[in-house]
Structure formats: structure tokens, C-alpha cells
Design a protein around this motif. Sequence first.
Motif, PDB file in Angstrom:
ATOM      1  N   VAL A   1      -6.524  -9.001  -9.672  1.00  0.00           N
ATOM      2  CA  VAL A   1      -5.935  -8.552  -8.267  1.00  0.00           C
ATOM      3  C   VAL A   1      -6.633  -9.276  -7.162  1.00  0.00           C
ATOM      4  CG1 VAL A   1      -5.719  -6.563  -6.800  1.00  0.00           C
ATOM      5  CG2 VAL A   1      -5.606  -6.189  -9.189  1.00  0.00           C
TER       6      VAL A   1
ATOM      7  N   TYR B   1      -7.726  -9.244  -3.222  1.00  0.00           N
ATOM      8  CA  TYR B   1      -8.046  -8.516  -2.033  1.00  0.00           C
ATOM      9  C   TYR B   1      -8.534  -9.345  -0.688  1.00  0.00           C
ATOM     10  CZ  TYR B   1      -8.049  -4.375  -5.426  1.00  0.00           C
ATOM     11  OH  TYR B   1      -7.836  -3.414  -6.585  1.00  0.00           O
ATOM     12  N   ALA B   2      -8.616  -8.645   0.088  1.00  0.00           N
ATOM     13  CA  ALA B   2      -9.106  -9.256   1.227  1.00  0.00           C
ATOM     14  C   ALA B   2     -10.781  -9.118   1.117  1.00  0.00           C
ATOM     15  CB  ALA B   2      -8.776  -8.352   2.533  1.00  0.00           C
TER      16      ALA B   2
ATOM     17  N   ALA C   1       0.703  -1.126  -0.019  1.00  0.00           N
ATOM     18  CA  ALA C   1      -0.025   0.053   0.063  1.00  0.00           C
ATOM     19  C   ALA C   1       0.917   1.138   0.045  1.00  0.00           C
ATOM     20  CB  ALA C   1      -0.804   0.022   1.239  1.00  0.00           C
TER      21      ALA C   1
ATOM     22  N   ARG D   1      -1.802  -6.159  -1.587  1.00  0.00           N
ATOM     23  CA  ARG D   1      -2.730  -6.789  -2.398  1.00  0.00           C
ATOM     24  C   ARG D   1      -1.507  -7.663  -3.338  1.00  0.00           C
ATOM     25  NH1 ARG D   1      -5.071  -2.351  -6.893  1.00  0.00           N
ATOM     26  NH2 ARG D   1      -3.011  -1.975  -7.894  1.00  0.00           N
TER      27      ARG D   1
ATOM     28  N   ARG E   1     -12.402  -3.376  -2.684  1.00  0.00           N
ATOM     29  CA  ARG E   1     -11.056  -3.349  -2.709  1.00  0.00           C
ATOM     30  C   ARG E   1     -10.266  -3.000  -1.434  1.00  0.00           C
ATOM     31  NH1 ARG E   1     -10.763   1.033  -7.560  1.00  0.00           N
ATOM     32  NH2 ARG E   1     -12.571   1.880  -6.624  1.00  0.00           N
ATOM     33  N   VAL E   2     -10.471  -3.812  -0.406  1.00  0.00           N
ATOM     34  CA  VAL E   2      -9.816  -3.754   0.730  1.00  0.00           C
ATOM     35  C   VAL E   2      -8.658  -4.671   0.743  1.00  0.00           C
ATOM     36  CG1 VAL E   2     -10.066  -4.265   3.317  1.00  0.00           C
ATOM     37  CG2 VAL E   2     -11.880  -2.989   1.937  1.00  0.00           C
ATOM     38  N   GLN E   3      -7.526  -4.089   1.201  1.00  0.00           N
ATOM     39  CA  GLN E   3      -6.001  -4.759   1.023  1.00  0.00           C
ATOM     40  C   GLN E   3      -5.902  -5.624   2.003  1.00  0.00           C
ATOM     41  OE1 GLN E   3      -2.663  -2.579  -0.455  1.00  0.00           O
ATOM     42  NE2 GLN E   3      -3.813  -0.862  -1.277  1.00  0.00           N
ATOM     43  N   PHE E   4      -5.155  -6.646   2.103  1.00  0.00           N
ATOM     44  CA  PHE E   4      -4.741  -7.501   3.312  1.00  0.00           C
ATOM     45  C   PHE E   4      -3.890  -6.577   4.260  1.00  0.00           C
ATOM     46  CE2 PHE E   4      -5.029 -10.565  -0.372  1.00  0.00           C
ATOM     47  CZ  PHE E   4      -6.181 -11.493   0.437  1.00  0.00           C
TER      48      PHE E   4
ATOM     49  N   ARG F   1     -10.356 -10.262  -7.983  1.00  0.00           N
ATOM     50  CA  ARG F   1     -11.275  -9.160  -9.015  1.00  0.00           C
ATOM     51  C   ARG F   1     -10.613  -9.020 -10.221  1.00  0.00           C
ATOM     52  NH1 ARG F   1     -14.033  -3.804  -6.842  1.00  0.00           N
ATOM     53  NH2 ARG F   1     -14.412  -2.814  -9.088  1.00  0.00           N
TER      54      ARG F   1
ATOM     55  N   HIS G   1     -11.612 -14.267  -3.434  1.00  0.00           N
ATOM     56  CA  HIS G   1     -10.978 -12.979  -3.264  1.00  0.00           C
ATOM     57  C   HIS G   1     -10.292 -12.251  -4.427  1.00  0.00           C
ATOM     58  CE1 HIS G   1     -10.760 -15.569   0.527  1.00  0.00           C
ATOM     59  NE2 HIS G   1     -10.670 -14.218   1.179  1.00  0.00           N
TER      60      HIS G   1
ATOM     61  N   PRO H   1     -12.761  -8.065  -2.168  1.00  0.00           N
ATOM     62  CA  PRO H   1     -12.607  -7.454  -3.239  1.00  0.00           C
ATOM     63  C   PRO H   1     -13.581  -6.627  -3.796  1.00  0.00           C
ATOM     64  CG  PRO H   1     -13.084  -9.887  -3.327  1.00  0.00           C
ATOM     65  CD  PRO H   1     -12.685  -9.578  -2.259  1.00  0.00           C
TER      66      PRO H   1
END
Length: 244
Positions: free
Chosen positions: A166, A168-169, A125, A133, A174-177, A220, A218, A171
Motif C-alpha cells: 500500500v 501512502y503519503a 478514503a 491510497r 498510514r496517512v493517505q494522499f 508499506r 512511500h 506510510p
Amino acid sequence: MLSLMTLSARNRLEGKIVGMMAHVCRQSRLESHRERNHPVSFDLSVQSMTSKALQEKSKSLKERRDWLIQGLREHLVPALISQGFELAPLAARGPIDRELVLSLPLGRLRRSTRRGVDLIEIQFAKYRRAAFRIAAGVAPRDGMMTFTGHRPAEDVYVGWLNEYFVMYAFPRWRVQFSVWHWPHQSPTQGDYDKLALRVAGFIPELELALREGRTGPHMRLWVIPRPPLAKAEKRLSKGQEGNT
């Protein structure tokens, strides 16, 4: 006689009041002068506390990011290597952008197949946050033509592709890990190890996307329509001719 004494006492009282008012006026003018000449004057103790708090926050962010990098390097990267991927440098030629280095501290992963070259990037990030991600795509075996010339498939970045995936935690948003923790509690290195192990369990979703083009819970799909390079170059040359 009594009236004269009362009058004298009243005069002394009025004199004291006038003196006090003059003192207040002088103090007010002095404070106003200080404010005009020193508009950004802070208490040194407060400034020191603020600077210390910022330093502690910066140190905490760096520590968490280092823990995340270490956890991914120890758990996720070996799991991908066991699937046939190999670590690759960020660029085979030319200078490397500093932001790119911060975004991909673990480098790139690639795997040659009959259909092309599978690419995986563990993208961190912005603002050095401890979150990431995973981007994945397939580069054509013959490589790609770019504005800087032809690039072999091994040197292609995922973001250059017209279509890629991509992970994601969450998707949908679009929340990243990242490591979740309660307020006023700090995560530990063990929490980031658990996160890396959990994401390593999602590797089958990456394989499904790369081999069959299907998205798991997970994943997208990103489709970026780009005009053919020949058309883009033609438009660019026409625009330059119009400006001359």
C-alpha cells in the motif's frame, strides 16, 4: 390626615407589586407549559442557517472529490497505462457493492506478466473525503480459490491476497494522499492536478514493489496470514455439525 394619605399610597404600591408578581408567575407558568409541549423548538432562522451550512459543506466535499477524480484520471491513470496496465471493470460477475464503487471510482488496473497478474487499485478514503491510497499486489497466474468458488487472476482484488503493498503519503502513520491547505483557505482544482502529478512520479516505487517485492519511501507491506481454504472449509463444516 397625612398618615391616612401615606397609608393609602402604601396600599396602592403594595397592590402594584402584587400585580407585577402575579404577572411574572403567569409568564413563568406559560413558558414552562411551552417547554413541556415543545421540547425541541428552535429558532427558524438559526435552523435555516445550520441547514444551509451543512449543504454548503456537503457541496464542497463533493466538489473536492470530483476534482481529485478528474486529476487522477487525467494524470495518474495514463501514466500507469503507459507502463502496460489496462483499466478493468470492478466485477466480471455478480452484483457490485455500492461501497466498493465509492472506494474505487476509477475502477481497477491490471497487467499480465510471466509471474502472474499485477494489480493496482486507487482506493479512495471513506466518508467521501478527497483522499486516497494505492494498493498493489501480484495475483497468481492460476487465480485463487475463494469461498464463492475459483476466481481467475484478472478478477482478483488486491485485498484478497495474503501479501500486498500500500502506498501512502506517510506510510508509518498510514496517512493517505490529500491536498493540504491553510485554515480558512479552500483548495482549487489546480491543487488536485498537482497532487495527481506528484503521485505519478512515485510509479517507480510501485514497479519496485511488484517486480522485486521491495518497499520504497512511500510503500508499506501488508502480510495477512490466512489459513488454507480447505482447512477453513473443514472448520466451517465442523462448526455447523456441532450446532446441529
